[in-house]
Enzyme design. Structure first.
Site, short mmCIF file in Angstrom:
data_model
loop_
_atom_site.label_atom_id
_atom_site.label_comp_id
_atom_site.label_asym_id
_atom_site.label_seq_id
_atom_site.Cartn_x
_atom_site.Cartn_y
_atom_site.Cartn_z
N HIS A 62 0.99 -1.38 0.08
CA HIS A 62 0.12 -0.13 0.20
C HIS A 62 0.90 1.23 -0.13
CE1 HIS A 62 -2.80 -3.04 2.31
NE2 HIS A 62 -2.50 -2.81 0.91
N TYR A 90 -6.84 2.90 10.64
CA TYR A 90 -6.72 3.10 12.22
C TYR A 90 -7.66 4.67 12.59
CZ TYR A 90 -2.34 1.14 11.86
OH TYR A 90 -0.84 0.65 11.56
N PRO A 135 0.69 -2.68 20.08
CA PRO A 135 0.66 -3.59 18.51
C PRO A 135 0.20 -2.37 17.81
CG PRO A 135 -1.59 -4.61 19.50
CD PRO A 135 -0.87 -3.79 20.76
N LYS A 179 5.00 -2.85 14.86
CA LYS A 179 6.59 -2.71 14.91
C LYS A 179 7.27 -3.84 16.38
CE LYS A 179 7.73 1.10 13.61
NZ LYS A 179 6.65 0.60 12.79
N TYR A 191 6.35 5.18 10.65
CA TYR A 191 5.51 3.92 10.48
C TYR A 191 6.01 2.92 9.10
CZ TYR A 191 1.11 1.42 9.53
OH TYR A 191 0.76 0.37 9.34
P1 FAD Z 1 7.71 -14.85 20.04
O1 FAD Z 1 7.25 -14.38 18.39
O2 FAD Z 1 6.79 -14.84 20.80
O3 FAD Z 1 8.43 -16.51 19.54
C1 FAD Z 1 9.57 -17.36 20.76
C2 FAD Z 1 8.66 -18.02 20.96
O4 FAD Z 1 9.83 -18.59 21.75
C3 FAD Z 1 7.99 -18.58 20.34
O5 FAD Z 1 7.87 -19.69 19.28
C4 FAD Z 1 7.26 -19.94 21.76
O6 FAD Z 1 7.35 -20.64 21.59
C5 FAD Z 1 9.25 -19.96 21.49
N1 FAD Z 1 9.58 -20.44 23.57
C6 FAD Z 1 9.19 -18.94 24.48
N2 FAD Z 1 9.62 -19.94 25.67
C7 FAD Z 1 10.11 -21.55 25.52
C8 FAD Z 1 10.80 -21.76 26.10
N3 FAD Z 1 11.18 -22.33 27.34
N4 FAD Z 1 11.63 -23.14 25.31
C9 FAD Z 1 11.09 -22.88 23.88
N5 FAD Z 1 11.46 -22.61 23.20
C10 FAD Z 1 10.23 -21.84 23.83
N6 FAD Z 1 2.95 -7.04 16.67
C11 FAD Z 1 2.64 -6.47 15.65
O7 FAD Z 1 3.45 -5.18 15.20
N7 FAD Z 1 1.70 -6.47 15.05
C12 FAD Z 1 0.22 -7.15 16.06
O8 FAD Z 1 -1.28 -7.36 15.69
C13 FAD Z 1 0.06 -7.81 16.61
N8 FAD Z 1 -0.11 -9.40 17.60
C14 FAD Z 1 0.22 -9.40 18.21
C15 FAD Z 1 -0.58 -10.92 18.91
C16 FAD Z 1 -0.48 -11.78 20.61
C17 FAD Z 1 -1.09 -12.61 21.40
C18 FAD Z 1 1.26 -11.20 20.59
C19 FAD Z 1 1.62 -12.27 21.28
C20 FAD Z 1 1.86 -10.98 19.81
C21 FAD Z 1 1.55 -9.79 19.07
N9 FAD Z 1 2.49 -8.68 18.48
C22 FAD Z 1 2.44 -8.06 17.54
C23 FAD Z 1 3.78 -8.84 18.40
C24 FAD Z 1 4.85 -9.46 17.61
O9 FAD Z 1 4.06 -10.98 17.27
C25 FAD Z 1 5.86 -9.64 18.62
O10 FAD Z 1 6.78 -8.88 18.39
C26 FAD Z 1 6.41 -10.60 17.68
O11 FAD Z 1 6.31 -12.06 17.76
C27 FAD Z 1 8.19 -11.18 18.13
O12 FAD Z 1 8.15 -12.18 18.03
P2 FAD Z 1 9.77 -13.23 18.84
O13 FAD Z 1 10.67 -13.80 17.96
O14 FAD Z 1 11.03 -12.03 19.58
O15 FAD Z 1 8.93 -13.48 19.36
C1 DHB Z 2 -1.93 -5.25 11.67
C2 DHB Z 2 -2.00 -5.16 13.18
C3 DHB Z 2 -1.26 -4.08 13.25
O1 DHB Z 2 -0.64 -4.02 15.02
C4 DHB Z 2 -1.06 -3.34 13.16
O2 DHB Z 2 -0.93 -1.65 13.30
C5 DHB Z 2 -1.81 -3.43 11.73
C6 DHB Z 2 -1.97 -4.46 10.56
C7 DHB Z 2 -2.53 -6.61 11.21
O3 DHB Z 2 -3.13 -7.22 11.94
O4 DHB Z 2 -2.91 -6.62 10.34
#
Ligand code: FAD
Ligand code: DHB
Length: 399
Positions: free
Chosen positions: A78, A209, A301, A305, A393
Site C-alpha cells: 500500500h 486506523y 501493536p 512494530k 511507520y
Molecule cells: P515470539 O514470536 O513470541 O517467539 C518466541 C518463540 O519462543 C515462540 O515460538 C515460543 O513458543 C518460544 N518459546 C517460548 N518459551 C520457550 C521455551 N521455554 N523453550 C523453547 N521455546 C520457547 N505485533 C504487531 O506488530 N502487530 C500485531 O497485531 C501483533 N499481534 C500480536 C498478538 C499476540 C497474541 C502476541 C503475543 C503478539 C503480537 N504482536 C503483534 C507482537 C509480535 O507478534 C511479536 O513482537 C513478535 O512475534 C516477536 O517475535 P519474537 O521472535 O521475539 O517472539
Molecule cells: C495489523 C496489526 C497491527 O498491529 C497494525 O498496526 C496493523 C495491521 C495486522 O494484523 O494486519
C-alpha cells in the site's frame, strides 16, 4: 529432527519466532552454525495469528536472503494508510512522504512458514516440541542449554559459544539474567484489542486506523478472501461476550465515516482478545547470553512494530557474531545493547504515541480527548507531522 548426543553448536537459539528464525538464517549466511530449540510444534508456530505489517527494510532483507518470493507474490503493498476521526477520513501517503517506501501487509505466520521451510531445506536444525529448556553457565566461556527432546525423555545438553534468547516475553532467557543486573521499564494499558479473521473481500484498498468515541478500530487485510479487523475492548473481557453480530456492529459504527463507504461482512473464523503493554529490559546481554525480540521488549501493536523490532535486534546480533568469528573482535557484541536500545526506545515512543492518540482511555477526561483530536487534526494538516509519522511507520533506517 532428533539431535544426537554430544553435539555442540556455535549459537544455541531458544525460540523459533521471527527473532530466532531470522537469526538462524542470518548466521547461516555468514557460515555460522546454530540449533533452534522450540517448545511448540511446527504446526502451532505456523498457525499462530499475530502481526501483519513489515517495515520496508524487512521486505528488502527477505528478498536479499532469497526468502521473498511468496511475500512479493502474495503480500499487499500500500502507498499509505487512512486515519479516521471526527467522522472524516484522511489519507496519509507514506510513499510520497518517505521517498517511495511502502506499507507491506504480510502476516507473521506466513513469514514463519517461509523461514521454517527454507531453513529445513538448507539442512538447518530446528528442534520442535522440546521442554524444560534451561540456560546455564552464561557467565563462562562455555555456556550450555539443557532441555528434553520429548516430554518423558532424559535431560540433554547443548554446549555452545553463545546463547540467543529469542523465546518471547514469557520465555526463560530474560529471567536467566540475574535480577540485580537488569532493569525493567513498563506500562500496561487499560484497554486491549479484540481481533478477528473474517472470510470476506477487502472493504478498502489500505489500512484504516480509527479513533471513535466508542473506542479504536483497525481494518487490515490478509488476502483477497480474508480480512483482519480489530476493535478496542476491555482487556479482561471474555471473548464469549462478543457474538459475531456484536463485533460487526461495533466495527460498522467505529469505521464508517458517513461518506457512504461501508464495511463488507463475512463469516468470522478466528477471534481473540489481547492485552497491551510497553516493556523494555536493560541490558539485553549477560555474559554469553543475548536476548532479542519480545524476550527483551514489548510494544503495544498500534504502530505495528513488534515483529520488525525483533528482526532489527537479530540483524545487529548476527553482524556482531560474524565480526567475532571472522576477526576475533568483540566490539560488535559489546555494542549490541546500545545499538539495539537506540532503535527500541524510538519504536517504544512511536507505539506509545500511536496508541494513546488513537484509543479512548476509560479514565480519560473530556479535556484529554479534545487534546487527542487536536493532535490528530494537526497531524493530518501538517506535512511535517505526517512525514514524522510516515518515517516511523515504514521503518527508520537500519544502518
Ligand atoms: P515470539 O514470536 O513470541 O517467539 C518466541 C518463540 O519462543 C515462540 O515460538 C515460543 O513458543 C518460544 N518459546 C517460548 N518459551 C520457550 C521455551 N521455554 N523453550 C523453547 N521455546 C520457547 N505485533 C504487531 O506488530 N502487530 C500485531 O497485531 C501483533 N499481534 C500480536 C498478538 C499476540 C497474541 C502476541 C503475543 C503478539 C503480537 N504482536 C503483534 C507482537 C509480535 O507478534 C511479536 O513482537 C513478535 O512475534 C516477536 O517475535 P519474537 O521472535 O521475539 O517472539
Ligand atoms: C495489523 C496489526 C497491527 O498491529 C497494525 O498496526 C496493523 C495491521 C495486522 O494484523 O494486519
Amino acid at each position: 529432527m532428533y539431535l544426537a548426543k554430544g553435539v555442540r553448536t556455535q549459537v544455541a537459539i531458544v525460540g523459533a519466532g521471527p527473532a530466532g528464525l531470522f537469526l538462524a538464517h542470518l548466521l547461516h549466511r555468514q557460515g555460522i552454525e546454530s540449533v533452534i530449540l522450540e517448545q511448540r510444534s511446527r504446526a502451532e508456530i505456523e498457525g499462530t495469528i499475530r502481526a501483519g505489517v513489515l517495515e520496508h527494510w524487512v521486505v528488502d532483507l527477505m528478498n536479499d536472503m532469497g526468502l521473498g518470493d511468496r511475500l512479493m507474490r502474495e503480500g499487499h503493498f500500500h502507498s499509505g494508510i487512512t486515519l479516521r476521526f471526527g467522522r472524516r477520513s484522511h489519507h496519509i501517503d507514506m510513499s510520497e512522504l518517505t521517498g517511495g517506501k511502502r506499507v507491506t501487509v504480510y502476516a507473521q505466520h506466513e513469514v514463519i512458514r517461509d523461514l521454517v521451510a527454507a531453513r529445513l531445506e538448507d539442512g538447518g536444525r530446528i528442534l520442535f516440541g522440546v521442554s524444560d529448556v534451561d540456560v546455564r553457565d552464561i557467565d563462562c566461556a562455555a555456556p550450555r542449554v539443557l532441555f528434553r527432546q520429548s516430554p518423558d525423555g532424559p535431560m540433554e545438553e547443548l554446549p555452545c559459544d553463545f546463547i540467543a534468547g529469542c523465546d518471547g516475553f514469557h520465555g526463560p532467557s530474560r529471567q536467566a539474567i540475574p535480577a540485580a543486573c537488569r532493569r525493567e521499564y513498563q506500562i500496561t494499558y487499560p484497554f486491549g484489542w479484540l481481533g478477528i479473521l473474517a472470510e470476506a473481500p477487502p472493504s478498502h484498498p489500505e489500512l484504516i486506523y480509527a479513533n471513535h468515541e466508542r473506542g479504536f478500530a483497525l481494518l487490515s487485510t490478509r488476502s483477497p478472501e480474508v480480512q483482519r479487523l480489530y476493535i478496542q475492548c476491555d482487556p479482561r473481557d471474555d471473548i464469549a461476550n462478543w457474538s459475531d453480530d456484536r463485533i460487526w456492529s461495533e466495527l460498522h459504527r467505529r469505521l464508517e465515516d458517513g461518506s457512504g463507504w461501508t464495511l463488507t461482512e463475512g463469516p468470522v473464523f478466528q477471534k481473540g482478545i489481547i492485552g497491551m503493554r510497553s516493556f523494555v529490559c536493560e541490558p539485553m546481554r549477560h555474559g554469553r547470553l543475548f536476548i532479542a525480540g519480545d524476550a527483551a521488549h514489548i510494544v503495544p501493536p498500534t504502530g505495528a512494530k513488534g515483529l520488525n523490532l525483533a528482526v532489527a535486534d537479530v540483524l545487529v546480533l548476527s553482524r556482531a557474531m560474524a565480526a567475532y568469528y571472522s576477526t576475533g573482535s568483540s566490539d560488535g557484541l559489546d555494542g549490541y545493547c546500545a545499538t539495539c536500545l537506540a532503535r527500541i526506545w524510538k519504536a517504544e515512543r512511536f507505539s506509545w504515541h500511536m496508541t494513546t492518540m488513537l484509543h479512548r482511555n476509560p479514565g480519560e477526561s473530556a479535556f484529554e480527548q479534545r487534546l487527542h483530536l487536536a493532535e490528530l487534526d494537526h497531524l493530518v494538516h501538517s506535512r511535517a507531522a505526517m512525514a514524522a509519522l510516515a518515517e516511523n511507520y515504514v521503518g527508520l533506517p537500519m544502518e
